[in-house]
Write a protein that holds these residues in place. Structure first.
Motif, PDB file in Angstrom:
ATOM      1  N   UNK A  32      32.590  43.768  30.391  1.00  0.00           N
ATOM      2  CA  UNK A  32      33.866  43.060  30.471  1.00  0.00           C
ATOM      3  C   UNK A  32      33.983  42.319  31.800  1.00  0.00           C
ATOM      4  N   UNK A  33      34.311  41.031  31.697  1.00  0.00           N
ATOM      5  CA  UNK A  33      34.537  40.200  32.874  1.00  0.00           C
ATOM      6  C   UNK A  33      36.025  39.893  33.064  1.00  0.00           C
ATOM      7  N   UNK A  34      36.761  39.765  31.950  1.00  0.00           N
ATOM      8  CA  UNK A  34      38.202  39.514  32.007  1.00  0.00           C
ATOM      9  C   UNK A  34      38.812  39.785  30.644  1.00  0.00           C
TER      10      UNK A  34
ATOM     11  N   UNK B  79      39.597  42.636  20.560  1.00  0.00           N
ATOM     12  CA  UNK B  79      39.750  44.042  20.929  1.00  0.00           C
ATOM     13  C   UNK B  79      39.706  44.973  19.728  1.00  0.00           C
ATOM     14  N   UNK B  80      40.187  44.527  18.566  1.00  0.00           N
ATOM     15  CA  UNK B  80      40.208  45.417  17.408  1.00  0.00           C
ATOM     16  C   UNK B  80      38.822  45.602  16.792  1.00  0.00           C
TER      17      UNK B  80
ATOM     18  N   UNK C 276      52.933  35.518  31.467  1.00  0.00           N
ATOM     19  CA  UNK C 276      52.062  35.663  32.628  1.00  0.00           C
ATOM     20  C   UNK C 276      50.896  36.563  32.261  1.00  0.00           C
ATOM     21  N   UNK C 277      49.691  36.145  32.619  1.00  0.00           N
ATOM     22  CA  UNK C 277      48.477  36.888  32.274  1.00  0.00           C
ATOM     23  C   UNK C 277      47.673  37.139  33.531  1.00  0.00           C
ATOM     24  N   UNK C 278      47.349  38.409  33.790  1.00  0.00           N
ATOM     25  CA  UNK C 278      46.570  38.749  34.973  1.00  0.00           C
ATOM     26  C   UNK C 278      45.097  38.445  34.771  1.00  0.00           C
ATOM     27  N   UNK C 279      44.618  38.673  33.561  1.00  0.00           N
ATOM     28  CA  UNK C 279      43.209  38.390  33.294  1.00  0.00           C
ATOM     29  C   UNK C 279      42.288  39.560  33.507  1.00  0.00           C
TER      30      UNK C 279
ATOM     31  N   UNK D 227      36.517  39.278  27.357  1.00  0.00           N
ATOM     32  CA  UNK D 227      35.513  38.277  27.703  1.00  0.00           C
ATOM     33  C   UNK D 227      34.392  38.952  28.480  1.00  0.00           C
ATOM     34  N   UNK D 228      33.155  38.635  28.106  1.00  0.00           N
ATOM     35  CA  UNK D 228      31.999  39.312  28.682  1.00  0.00           C
ATOM     36  C   UNK D 228      31.393  38.507  29.827  1.00  0.00           C
ATOM     37  N   UNK D 229      30.722  39.216  30.701  1.00  0.00           N
ATOM     38  CA  UNK D 229      29.949  38.588  31.770  1.00  0.00           C
ATOM     39  C   UNK D 229      28.946  37.622  31.144  1.00  0.00           C
TER      40      UNK D 229
END
Length: 406
Positions: free
Chosen positions: A142-144, A163-164, A4-7, A152-154
């Motif tokens: 950051x958008x998600x 992320x790394x 499950x991923x909230x995003x 993920x960017x706007x």
């Protein structure tokens, strides 16, 4: 196992990644027993799945094992070393699908470590290294957060960063947040090579403003009657608000035409109308400024731009300057708009003493601003045949070939 991923919550993303790093599930152990082998308790879930597929490959008619070469295994060792994870022995990685399963575990571990270090939140500004040596660092908002920890960017269109790779995260309460957030927006607007090619979601933003028909006899007669009596810009504004097809009839998009009235650009500017038309090349916009039908284009004495026309020209330049500074926010309501969008000024009536051909040509050529009269507007919507494609498109040589009649 379904993750499950909230995003938007990094902690939930970490929890999902950790599930993928756990040992074999009860179901996997039961399947292994049926196939006559067992897993070590610490075997990660994805690796267990890969071994099950490999043991059942013949029965399921799966492709045979693909050998692992030294460079692939060395890459696995390097990623494991980055995370402090013990790499499996070379002999425990007999095929590429097993190697890729171990890589997924190492990547997940790396993402977890950096997510916990940085604690990213939606709205934070991210600084990442440049794409090419010698260039400046890049910025995004950051958008998600994807299930693998990618930020993920706007702006979408696959903009983001693993992320790394993140050098720094700036929170909204930090001193340089506003400056770097503006820089991120500017980079986003400049990085889109095809802003005119809209996604389905962007077209949905425009849908309420679609003009679905050509100007009718009623529209044209309303324009004639208004020109007989109108004395101000407001008279024509009210007419064109009621009969949007009159403006839409000046341009033609074979995939759609939209007309929006008095869209606010920040706190200072409100164009009379904004028009968009779509062809196979994408969406193009026109910034429309109305002036009174009784106004002159030139001064009677010297045939230079009249004060009214000069004010209208300055208005369009002001709108473009605002767009240059606020392009990303503008595209939320006006997807595909650019600083180079054409301007259209409709002013006055045709008058032999009010000759402005050179003025029109100069602004069309140098500033992409078209200057027309209300009589021109009437001709544009009365035309038949080829003129039905949009007189403004024809005059400015801006017509897409797909718009021509078959």
């Amino acid at each position: 196992m379904e993750i499950s991923v909230a995003g938007t919550d990094w902690k939930k993303v970490v929890a999902g990644l950790r599930l993928g790093m756990d040992g074999p599930s009860e179901e996997q152990e039961a399947l292994a027993a049926c196939l006559g082998f067992s897993f070590a308790p610490e075997t990660p879930h994805p690796v267990a799945a890969a071994f099950l597929r490999r043991r059942a490959a013949a029965s399921l008619y799966l492709a045979g094992p693909r050998p692992v070469d030294d460079s692939e295994y060395e890459y696995l060792e390097r990623v494991c070393a980055e995370t402090g994870m013990q790499a499996p022995p070379r002999t425990a990685v007999p095929s590429r699908d097993i190697l890729e399963a171990w890589l997924s575990v190492a990547w997940a571990r790396r993402s977890v470590q950096h997510l916990e270090r940085l604690e990213p939140h939606v709205g934070d500004v991210v600084v990442v290294p440049p794409l090419r040596h010698g260039e400046e660092n890049r910025h995004g908002v950051i958008n998600s957060i994807s299930s693998d920890g990618r930020l993920n960017f706007v702006g979408g269109r696959n903009r983001g960063a693993r992320i790394h790779r993140v050098l720094r995260i700036i929170r909204p309460d930090e001193a340089d947040y506003d400056d770097l957030s503006l820089r991120a927006r500017e980079e986003l607007a400049q990085s889109d090579p095809f802003p005119e090619r809209l996604t389905r979601a962007q077209l949905g933003v425009l849908e309420p403003f679609r003009v679905k028909r050509r100007p009718s006899a009623a529209d044209r007669e309303a324009l004639r009657e208004a020109l007989d009596t109108a004395t101000s810009e407001r008279d024509m504004q009210e007419l064109l608000e009621k009969h949007r097809s009159l403006l839409a009839g000046t341009v033609k998009g074979n995939h759609g035409t939209w007309v929006r009235r008095q869209v606010r650009l920040g706190s200072a500017y409100v164009p009379d109308f904004l028009m968009a038309s779509e062809t196979s090349a994408g969406v193009s916009w026109h910034l429309v400024e109305l002036e009174s039908p009784t106004a002159r284009l030139t001064n009677p004495g010297n045939q230079r731009e009249s004060p009214t026309l000069r004010t209208a020209l300055n208005q369009i330049h002001d709108w473009r300057e605002w767009l240059a500074d606020n392009l990303l926010s503008a595209r939320k309501e006006l997807p595909g708009i650019t600083v180079q969008s054409r301007g259209l000024i409709i002013i006055g009536r045709e008058d032999p003493s009010d000759r402005a051909d050179k003025i029109r040509d100069r602004h069309s050529r140098e500033s992409r601003i078209e200057i027309r009269t209300y009589d021109w507007l009437l001709r544009a919507v009365e035309g038949e045949g080829i003129a039905s494609l949009g007189l403004l498109d024809l005059e400015t040589d801006d017509l897409d070939v797909d718009s021509w009649p078959s």
